[in-house]
Enzyme design. Structure first.
Site, PDB file in Angstrom:
ATOM      1  N   ILE A  17      -9.484   3.969  12.586  1.00 33.48           N
ATOM      2  CA  ILE A  17     -10.048   2.822  13.299  1.00 33.48           C
ATOM      3  C   ILE A  17      -8.939   1.912  13.832  1.00 33.48           C
ATOM      4  O   ILE A  17      -9.005   1.431  14.963  1.00 33.48           O
ATOM      5  CB  ILE A  17     -10.998   2.033  12.360  1.00 33.48           C
ATOM      6  CG1 ILE A  17     -12.266   2.867  12.103  1.00 33.48           C
ATOM      7  CG2 ILE A  17     -11.346   0.673  12.942  1.00 33.48           C
ATOM      8  CD1 ILE A  17     -13.202   2.289  11.055  1.00 33.48           C
ATOM      9  N   ASP A  36       1.920  -0.573   9.531  1.00 32.92           N
ATOM     10  CA  ASP A  36       1.363   0.547   8.771  1.00 32.92           C
ATOM     11  C   ASP A  36       2.400   1.062   7.776  1.00 32.92           C
ATOM     12  O   ASP A  36       3.604   1.000   8.029  1.00 32.92           O
ATOM     13  CB  ASP A  36       0.951   1.679   9.725  1.00 32.92           C
ATOM     14  CG  ASP A  36      -0.208   2.495   9.176  1.00 32.92           C
ATOM     15  OD1 ASP A  36      -1.300   2.449   9.763  1.00 32.92           O
ATOM     16  OD2 ASP A  36      -0.017   3.192   8.142  1.00 32.92           O
ATOM     17  N   ASP A  63       3.795  -2.166   3.863  1.00 38.58           N
ATOM     18  CA  ASP A  63       2.723  -1.922   2.903  1.00 38.58           C
ATOM     19  C   ASP A  63       1.986  -3.248   2.730  1.00 38.58           C
ATOM     20  O   ASP A  63       2.501  -4.176   2.101  1.00 38.58           O
ATOM     21  CB  ASP A  63       3.316  -1.441   1.561  1.00 38.58           C
ATOM     22  CG  ASP A  63       2.232  -1.182   0.519  1.00 38.58           C
ATOM     23  OD1 ASP A  63       1.077  -1.612   0.731  1.00 38.58           O
ATOM     24  OD2 ASP A  63       2.547  -0.552  -0.511  1.00 38.58           O
ATOM     25  N   VAL A  64       0.787  -3.339   3.283  1.00 35.77           N
ATOM     26  CA  VAL A  64       0.078  -4.622   3.313  1.00 35.77           C
ATOM     27  C   VAL A  64      -0.387  -5.077   1.934  1.00 35.77           C
ATOM     28  O   VAL A  64      -0.796  -6.223   1.770  1.00 35.77           O
ATOM     29  CB  VAL A  64      -1.132  -4.586   4.286  1.00 35.77           C
ATOM     30  CG1 VAL A  64      -0.693  -4.261   5.700  1.00 35.77           C
ATOM     31  CG2 VAL A  64      -2.212  -3.632   3.799  1.00 35.77           C
ATOM     32  N   ASN A  90      -7.415  -4.500   9.264  1.00 32.62           N
ATOM     33  CA  ASN A  90      -8.089  -3.195   9.228  1.00 32.62           C
ATOM     34  C   ASN A  90      -7.648  -2.294   8.077  1.00 32.62           C
ATOM     35  O   ASN A  90      -8.445  -1.504   7.578  1.00 32.62           O
ATOM     36  CB  ASN A  90      -7.833  -2.481  10.562  1.00 32.62           C
ATOM     37  CG  ASN A  90      -8.113  -1.000  10.472  1.00 32.62           C
ATOM     38  OD1 ASN A  90      -9.255  -0.552  10.500  1.00 32.62           O
ATOM     39  ND2 ASN A  90      -7.041  -0.199  10.336  1.00 32.62           N
ATOM     40  N   TYR A 155     -14.948  -0.404  -4.101  1.00 34.36           N
ATOM     41  CA  TYR A 155     -14.756  -0.448  -2.647  1.00 34.36           C
ATOM     42  C   TYR A 155     -15.734  -1.426  -1.997  1.00 34.36           C
ATOM     43  O   TYR A 155     -15.338  -2.299  -1.220  1.00 34.36           O
ATOM     44  CB  TYR A 155     -14.931   0.964  -2.075  1.00 34.36           C
ATOM     45  CG  TYR A 155     -14.872   1.031  -0.570  1.00 34.36           C
ATOM     46  CD1 TYR A 155     -13.637   1.022   0.097  1.00 34.36           C
ATOM     47  CD2 TYR A 155     -16.034   1.108   0.197  1.00 34.36           C
ATOM     48  CE1 TYR A 155     -13.579   1.083   1.480  1.00 34.36           C
ATOM     49  CE2 TYR A 155     -15.980   1.172   1.578  1.00 34.36           C
ATOM     50  CZ  TYR A 155     -14.756   1.168   2.221  1.00 34.36           C
ATOM     51  OH  TYR A 155     -14.698   1.229   3.597  1.00 34.36           O
ATOM     52  N   LYS A 159     -15.244  -4.979   0.324  1.00 33.73           N
ATOM     53  CA  LYS A 159     -15.757  -5.110   1.692  1.00 33.73           C
ATOM     54  C   LYS A 159     -16.703  -6.309   1.791  1.00 33.73           C
ATOM     55  O   LYS A 159     -16.743  -6.994   2.806  1.00 33.73           O
ATOM     56  CB  LYS A 159     -16.454  -3.806   2.095  1.00 33.73           C
ATOM     57  CG  LYS A 159     -15.486  -2.625   2.208  1.00 33.73           C
ATOM     58  CD  LYS A 159     -14.640  -2.763   3.449  1.00 33.73           C
ATOM     59  CE  LYS A 159     -13.207  -2.371   3.299  1.00 33.73           C
ATOM     60  NZ  LYS A 159     -12.405  -2.580   4.495  1.00 33.73           N
ATOM     61  N   ILE A 188     -17.464   6.476  10.641  1.00 32.98           N
ATOM     62  CA  ILE A 188     -16.568   6.637  11.790  1.00 32.98           C
ATOM     63  C   ILE A 188     -15.672   7.852  11.536  1.00 32.98           C
ATOM     64  O   ILE A 188     -15.186   8.051  10.403  1.00 32.98           O
ATOM     65  CB  ILE A 188     -15.703   5.364  11.991  1.00 32.98           C
ATOM     66  CG1 ILE A 188     -16.569   4.092  11.980  1.00 32.98           C
ATOM     67  CG2 ILE A 188     -14.892   5.461  13.280  1.00 32.98           C
ATOM     68  CD1 ILE A 188     -17.639   4.000  13.039  1.00 32.98           C
ATOM     69  N   LEU A 192      -9.606   9.161   7.095  1.00 27.33           N
ATOM     70  CA  LEU A 192     -10.183   8.752   5.802  1.00 27.33           C
ATOM     71  C   LEU A 192     -11.492   9.491   5.532  1.00 27.33           C
ATOM     72  O   LEU A 192     -11.738   9.964   4.413  1.00 27.33           O
ATOM     73  CB  LEU A 192     -10.437   7.236   5.814  1.00 27.33           C
ATOM     74  CG  LEU A 192     -11.031   6.618   4.551  1.00 27.33           C
ATOM     75  CD1 LEU A 192      -9.976   6.477   3.477  1.00 27.33           C
ATOM     76  CD2 LEU A 192     -11.634   5.253   4.842  1.00 27.33           C
TER      77      LEU A 192
HETATM   78  N1  LIG Z   1     -14.067   5.585   8.480  1.00 26.90           N
HETATM   79  C1  LIG Z   1     -15.207   4.971   8.184  1.00 26.90           C
HETATM   80  O1  LIG Z   1     -16.286   5.575   8.252  1.00 26.90           O
HETATM   81  C2  LIG Z   1     -15.220   3.513   7.799  1.00 26.90           C
HETATM   82  C3  LIG Z   1     -16.473   2.902   7.634  1.00 26.90           C
HETATM   83  C4  LIG Z   1     -16.510   1.555   7.298  1.00 26.90           C
HETATM   84  C5  LIG Z   1     -15.357   0.830   7.144  1.00 26.90           C
HETATM   85  N2  LIG Z   1     -14.146   1.438   7.301  1.00 26.90           N
HETATM   86  C6  LIG Z   1     -12.945   0.609   7.119  1.00 26.90           C
HETATM   87  O2  LIG Z   1     -12.106   0.758   8.238  1.00 26.90           O
HETATM   88  C7  LIG Z   1     -10.752   0.588   7.850  1.00 26.90           C
HETATM   89  C8  LIG Z   1      -9.937   1.758   8.355  1.00 26.90           C
HETATM   90  O3  LIG Z   1     -10.479   2.945   7.834  1.00 26.90           O
HETATM   91  P1  LIG Z   1     -10.135   4.369   8.451  1.00 26.90           P
HETATM   92  O4  LIG Z   1     -11.329   5.226   8.210  1.00 26.90           O
HETATM   93  O5  LIG Z   1      -9.617   4.220   9.817  1.00 26.90           O
HETATM   94  O6  LIG Z   1      -8.953   4.815   7.443  1.00 26.90           O
HETATM   95  P2  LIG Z   1      -7.729   5.844   7.690  1.00 26.90           P
HETATM   96  O7  LIG Z   1      -7.269   6.255   6.335  1.00 26.90           O
HETATM   97  O8  LIG Z   1      -8.174   6.905   8.617  1.00 26.90           O
HETATM   98  O9  LIG Z   1      -6.627   4.938   8.360  1.00 26.90           O
HETATM   99  C9  LIG Z   1      -6.150   3.816   7.634  1.00 26.90           C
HETATM  100  C10 LIG Z   1      -4.800   3.393   8.130  1.00 26.90           C
HETATM  101  O10 LIG Z   1      -4.370   2.321   7.281  1.00 26.90           O
HETATM  102  C11 LIG Z   1      -3.076   2.612   6.762  1.00 26.90           C
HETATM  103  N3  LIG Z   1      -2.930   2.016   5.438  1.00 26.90           N
HETATM  104  C12 LIG Z   1      -3.620   2.306   4.306  1.00 26.90           C
HETATM  105  N4  LIG Z   1      -3.158   1.583   3.281  1.00 26.90           N
HETATM  106  C13 LIG Z   1      -2.150   0.818   3.772  1.00 26.90           C
HETATM  107  C14 LIG Z   1      -1.260  -0.127   3.187  1.00 26.90           C
HETATM  108  N5  LIG Z   1      -1.294  -0.431   1.877  1.00 26.90           N
HETATM  109  N6  LIG Z   1      -0.354  -0.730   3.984  1.00 26.90           N
HETATM  110  C15 LIG Z   1      -0.289  -0.420   5.295  1.00 26.90           C
HETATM  111  N7  LIG Z   1      -1.074   0.480   5.895  1.00 26.90           N
HETATM  112  C16 LIG Z   1      -2.007   1.090   5.138  1.00 26.90           C
HETATM  113  C17 LIG Z   1      -2.994   4.134   6.726  1.00 26.90           C
HETATM  114  O11 LIG Z   1      -1.648   4.582   6.721  1.00 26.90           O
HETATM  115  C18 LIG Z   1      -3.731   4.490   8.014  1.00 26.90           C
HETATM  116  O12 LIG Z   1      -2.880   4.454   9.135  1.00 26.90           O
HETATM  117  C19 LIG Z   1     -10.740   0.442   6.336  1.00 26.90           C
HETATM  118  O13 LIG Z   1     -10.647  -0.921   5.990  1.00 26.90           O
HETATM  119  C20 LIG Z   1     -12.100   1.006   5.920  1.00 26.90           C
HETATM  120  O14 LIG Z   1     -12.558   0.410   4.742  1.00 26.90           O
HETATM  121  C21 LIG Z   1     -14.050   2.772   7.620  1.00 26.90           C
END
Ligand SMILES: NC(=O)c1ccc[n+]([C@@H]2O[C@H](COP(=O)([O-])OP(=O)(O)OC[C@H]3O[C@@H](n4cnc5c(N)ncnc54)[C@H](O)[C@@H]3O)[C@@H](O)[C@H]2O)c1
Length: 255
Positions: A17, A36, A63-64, A90, A155, A159, A188, A192
């Site tokens: 995302i 990231d 690392d956030v 995000n 989790y 959220k 999405i 992940l």
């Molecule tokens: N994919 C879904 O269906 C979905 C649904 C609802 C909410 N979300 C939320 O959307 C957000 C992104 O999810 P996604 O599916 O894109 O995940 P993803 O794992 O595909 O991508 C996450 C990104 O965040 C980075 N990241 C993770 N931990 C980190 C840290 N400690 N420091 C810096 N960077 C870090 C990863 O390296 C990666 O680039 C998250 O907050 C997740 O909770 C995702």
């Protein structure tokens, strides 16, 4: 060119995302700071977006979940770019499905730090700069904040915390012209999502089942969330603050 020459910080902006947000904002002329921990993907995407234009991107390894590192990185973005117009909180992780008794405090604290403490700390750092630009904060929460999810007490709690934070901060910053909103995606198609499916016996049928939860019979794309974030980051949404926008493809309908 709805974000021309403006600066957006996207935490976790290298993949999924966050990657969709980085692409959409750069495609509208924005200057994107990709924060990231996946250094390789961050630099690769920044190079690609800068080469493609019309906007540009710069990668920052961060690392956030480490507040000092996050603060220093945001100050570096300001030193490099001179301003912040939007912060997209995000970056997030989803631990494997665990019942309450199986969820250790270590797991809870790790998820809490990545998903929520980072949202809090990054906002603290960005707010003084957002007050100058009348900018916006967009928090990427989840439909699990309002619907819950089996095996996801830790989790879903992080959220939901983002939603309460969004509303309270919107009240605090409204008089300063800074808007704060949250996006609650359903399912999405991101790395992940595939990592989660791969922990199950039959990943392909799990992904198929998840796709059918939306009335469109498919998952959302990272760019669809990115375009919603762009809407929240521009004057197109100038009378919208403190909202938890459910971007869920109808997944919660037909109860
Ligand atoms: N994919 C879904 O269906 C979905 C649904 C609802 C909410 N979300 C939320 O959307 C957000 C992104 O999810 P996604 O599916 O894109 O995940 P993803 O794992 O595909 O991508 C996450 C990104 O965040 C980075 N990241 C993770 N931990 C980190 C840290 N400690 N420091 C810096 N960077 C870090 C990863 O390296 C990666 O680039 C998250 O907050 C997740 O909770 C995702």
């Amino acid at each position: 060119m709805r974000f021309q020459n403006r600066v957006v910080i996207v935490t976790g902006g290298a993949n999924g995302i966050g990657g969709g947000c980085s692409r959409v904002f750069a495609g509208e002329g924005g200057r994107v700071a990709i924060l990231d921990r996946d250094e390789q993907a961050a630099f690769q995407l920044a190079d690609e977006l800068t080469a493609t234009g019309p906007g540009s991107a710069k990668a920052y390894r961060c690392d956030v979940s480490q507040p000092d590192e996050l603060r220093a990185t945001i100050e570096q973005v300001v030193a490099d770019s001179g301003r912040i117009d939007c912060l997209i909180n995000n970056a997030g992780i989803h631990p494997p499905s665990l019942l309450l008794n199986e969820t250790s405090l270590d797991i809870l604290e790790t998820v809490w730090r990545v998903n929520f403490v980072s949202t809090f700390v990054a906002s603290q750092c960005a707010v003084p700069h957002l007050k100058i630009t009348q900018g916006t904060i967009v928090n990427i929460s989840s439909m699990t904040a309002v619907l819950g999810q089996h095996g996801s007490t830790a989790y879903a709690a992080t959220k939901a915390a983002q939603v309460g934070f969004t509303k309270s901060l919107a009240i605090e910053l409204g008089p300063h012209g800074v808007r704060v909103n949250a996006i609650l995606p359903s399912n999405i198609d991101t790395p992940l999502m595939h990592e989660w499916a791969n922990t199950l016996d039959d990943p392909a049928s799990a992904l198929d089942r998840v796709a059918k939860l939306q009335v469109f019979g498919r998952m959302g794309s990272p760019e669809e969330i990115g375009r919603t974030a762009l809407f929240l980051a521009t004057d197109d949404s100038s009378f919208l603050t403190g909202q938890a926008l459910e971007v869920e493809g109808g997944a919660s309908l037909d109860y």
